[in-house]
Write a protein that holds these residues in place. Structure first.
Motif: not given
Length: 270
Positions: A10-33
């Motif tokens: 559960i801890f590893h799943l939470y960390m994966a979801l947390f990192l995805a929530y934090m990093l995916l918007p940044l990845i999408v933003m960087g890709g749009a550049a």
């Protein structure tokens, strides 16, 4: 499945979801550049391009805003670090209700909305016929950023051995010498961290700067004006550059810190 393995999963799943929530918007933003589209998006993907970085490089208004931002940030660091450090030393030396009152007064600006600080700074200095400008932006930001420095230095002071001060005074050192040669060297790591936080807090500040800047632009105000007039992927290019610089600085700091720790450990072992 045992309770320990279930908790670990559960801890590893939470960390994966947390990192995805934090990093995916940044990845999408960087890709749009890098997407050859007039609108900042990654879907549909039109094609790879660097035109938005070229347009950003040729944007003279952005460079002026960048220069103003760096100027204000440096001024905030120069003022916030000594003010915050002095406040921390003073609070640490006090006892009783006066300590609590001064601590509350220093921390209160952190809880105050930035717009309120900006308007208050503008109205206060207007009574002395001081016009709005970058100088007021720096003063307005210092009024609450100094509290961040104070908290860091105050936490560092908790590990300081007061017996060192007493020993130095007994050996004939003056209070200035104790401050310069014993106390401040112990506080340098916290002061350095406070300077870094003050610098980046100033760069990202918007509300306080918006009301005190006068006719000058900063990066946050520049981005805000671009959003109002019609946003293009140049904003994504700017954001990607800022994030990249921040990540590189963080990695460099962590590498330097680990090297310092290994050097200290090696010297201690010898």
């Amino acid at each position: 499945m045992s309770q320990a393995r279930r908790s670990d999963w559960i801890f590893h799943l939470y960390m994966a979801l947390f990192l995805a929530y934090m990093l995916l918007p940044l990845i999408v933003m960087g890709g749009a550049a890098f997407n050859d589209s007039r609108f900042p998006s990654v879907y549909p993907w039109v094609g790879f391009t660097d035109r938005w970085f070229v347009e950003l490089w040729n944007d003279s208004r952005m460079w002026v805003a960048f220069g103003n931002t760096i100027f204000v940030a440096i001024a905030v660091v120069v003022l916030s670090v000594p003010i915050g450090t002095a406040a921390a030393i003073l609070i640490n030396s006090m006892t009783g209700s006066s300590r609590s009152v001064l601590y509350a007064l220093m921390v209160a600006p952190i809880l105050t909305p930035g717009a309120v600080i900006g308007i208050s700074t503008l109205l206060f200095w207007n009574r002395f016929s001081v016009p709005a400008g970058l100088h007021l932006s720096a003063l307005g930001q210092v009024s609450y950023i100094a509290a961040f420095v104070m908290l860091l230095v105050l936490a560092r002071l908790q590990s300081f051995d007061r017996a060192l001060e007493e020993a130095a005074l007994d050996l004939g050192a003056s209070h200035a010498q104790v401050l310069r040669r014993i106390l401040l060297p112990h506080l340098y790591p916290a002061m350095g961290a406070g300077a870094a936080i003050a610098f980046f807090q100033s760069i990202e500040n918007f509300n306080t700067t918006l009301f005190t800047r006068g006719t000058y632009d900063t990066l946050t105000v520049y981005v805000f004006s671009k959003v109002r007039s019609g946003i293009t992927p140049t904003i994504n290019a700017l954001a990607l550059i800022l994030i990249s610089v921040t990540v590189v600085c963080a990695i460099w700091y962590e590498i330097s810190r680990r090297r310092s720790e290994r050097k200290v450990a090696l010297q201690a072992s010898l």
